[in-house]
Design an enzyme around this catalytic site. Structure first.
Site, PDB file in Angstrom:
ATOM      1  CB  ALA A   1       0.275  39.834  42.583  1.00 11.12           C
TER       2      ALA A   1
ATOM      3  CG  HIS B   1      -2.385  33.307  39.490  1.00 14.59           C
ATOM      4  ND1 HIS B   1      -2.389  34.678  39.416  1.00 14.59           N
ATOM      5  CD2 HIS B   1      -1.119  32.926  39.239  1.00 14.59           C
ATOM      6  CE1 HIS B   1      -1.173  35.108  39.147  1.00 14.59           C
ATOM      7  NE2 HIS B   1      -0.382  34.061  39.019  1.00 14.59           N
TER       8      HIS B   1
ATOM      9  CE  LYS C   1       0.514  37.739  30.569  1.00 13.10           C
ATOM     10  NZ  LYS C   1       1.475  37.505  31.578  1.00 13.10           N
TER      11      LYS C   1
ATOM     12  CD  GLN D   1       7.048  30.734  34.003  1.00 15.79           C
ATOM     13  OE1 GLN D   1       7.826  31.528  34.493  1.00 15.79           O
ATOM     14  NE2 GLN D   1       5.814  30.604  34.434  1.00 15.79           N
TER      15      GLN D   1
ATOM     16  CB  SER E   1      -0.467  40.212  33.361  1.00 16.03           C
ATOM     17  OG  SER E   1       0.768  40.569  33.932  1.00 16.03           O
ATOM     18  CB  SER E   2       0.773  40.029  38.749  1.00 16.77           C
ATOM     19  OG  SER E   2       0.416  38.685  38.925  1.00 16.77           O
TER      20      SER E   2
HETATM   21  O1  PAF Z   1       5.125  32.392  36.469  1.00 18.72           O
HETATM   22  C1  PAF Z   1       5.492  32.702  37.621  1.00 18.72           C
HETATM   23  O2  PAF Z   1       4.737  33.273  38.409  1.00 18.72           O
HETATM   24  C2  PAF Z   1       6.911  32.372  38.064  1.00 18.72           C
HETATM   25  O3  PAF Z   1       7.818  32.525  37.022  1.00 18.72           O
HETATM   26  C3  PAF Z   1       7.031  30.968  38.693  1.00 18.72           C
HETATM   27  C4  PAF Z   1       6.718  29.873  37.691  1.00 18.72           C
HETATM   28  C5  PAF Z   1       6.090  30.866  39.885  1.00 18.72           C
HETATM   29  C6  PAF Z   1       8.456  30.750  39.201  1.00 18.72           C
HETATM   30  O4  PAF Z   1       8.820  31.696  40.144  1.00 18.72           O
END
Ligand code: PAF
Length: 283
Positions: A28, A33, A149, A153, A185-186
């Site tokens: 998505a 990205h 963002k 993570q 964001s997706s």
């Molecule tokens: O940020 C994401 O899209 C996901 O958490 C990732 C890092 C690809 C892991 O599935």
């Protein structure tokens, strides 16, 4: 460009390559990205992007609507990655990624993964860390790119790399925002135009805190929380000011004295949105 759908195809294709940049995604894809791929393209000979909607990081290990309804648009995503200059796309099925069923051995993220986002989504960061560890082992990248963002993570992955000695450099890439200020964001795909208008209070509040920090004014975090909580169409999940590396709360409400990270999550209708901003003290 090669599209590999099995681990063997991927590992064979990577065998003799040097300087590999990995961009892990769940598909998505959007401009955020594309900026990860651009950063990877600038610093590596080979760019690998993965597209895998990882059930481990969803509620009930993927037995939930959020996982089932997660947008899946492989052809469109592959086209975007090809145009962005990716060399190899790794797009495995769930069975390919977890051939013996879901894993028994996981990466456990402890306190860094159980606070903030992790409080609303128990187990989420263990699922992220586990799949990212697998991707690191399969791709063996020199560098891996993650959007700032998802600040928590990034912090979790940094600890994964430090604690388990993965020989990979983590490169956070700045947030990409739409012209109206909303972070890409997706999940934005699921906002109606009125939802999107309601959501704009989030970047506005963060921008205001940034302004306060830069001009040496007291932050007044409670006022910022109240503005989000009372905003039409919005339910506040959290707004916290934390240490950028450990994500421990800083408890600051007056004038900012050290660099800090503000992390926030709101619900707009059924959609949960997150955003953050790094604050730097007035000098
Ligand atoms: O940020 C994401 O899209 C996901 O958490 C990732 C890092 C690809 C892991 O599935």
């Amino acid at each position: 460009m090669l599209v590999a759908t099995t681990k063997k195809e991927l590992v064979d294709a990577l065998r003799h390559l040097t300087s590999i940049g990995l961009v892990p995604t769940m598909g998505a894809l959007h401009q955020g990205h594309a900026s990860l791929v651009k950063a990877a393209r600038e610093e590596n000979d080979t760019v690998v992007a993965s597209i895998f909607v990882n059930p481990l990081q969803f509620q009930d290990l993927g037995d939930c609507d959020d996982y089932r309804n997660y947008p899946r648009q492989l052809d469109q995503d592959v086209e975007l990655l090809n145009e962005a200059g990716v060399d190899i796309v790794f797009a495995p099925s769930v069975e390919e990624m977890y051939p013996g069923g879901l894993p028994l051995v996981w990466a456990r993220t402890g306190s860094i993964g159980s606070k903030l986002e992790g409080e609303s989504r128990p187990g989420h960061f263990d699922g992220v860390a586990t799949v990212v560890a697998k991707l690191f082992n399969l791709v063996r990248p020199d560098r891996a790119y993650f959007g700032q963002k998802d600040a928590q993570q990034v912090a979790v992955i940094r600890r994964l790399v430090a604690d388990l000695d993965f020989p990979v450099e983590i490169r956070p890439v700045p947030i990409i925002r739409g012209a109206d200020g909303l972070a890409e964001s997706s999940r934005n795909q699921r906002l109606s135009s009125i939802d999107r208008e309601h959501a704009l209070v989030l970047p506005e509040v963060l921008h205001d805190l940034d302004h306060r920090a830069k001009s040496g004014e007291p932050l007044r975090i409670e006022d910022a929380r109240a503005r989000l909580a009372n905003s039409e169409g919005v339910t506040l999940d959290h707004l916290e000011i934390v240490d950028p590396a450990t994500l421990e709360p800083l408890g600051v409400d007056g004038v900012l004295k050290t660099p800090a990270l503000v992390v926030a999550a709101i619900f707009v209708g059924p959609v949960r949105l997150i955003d953050n901003i790094e604050l730097h003290p007035h000098i």
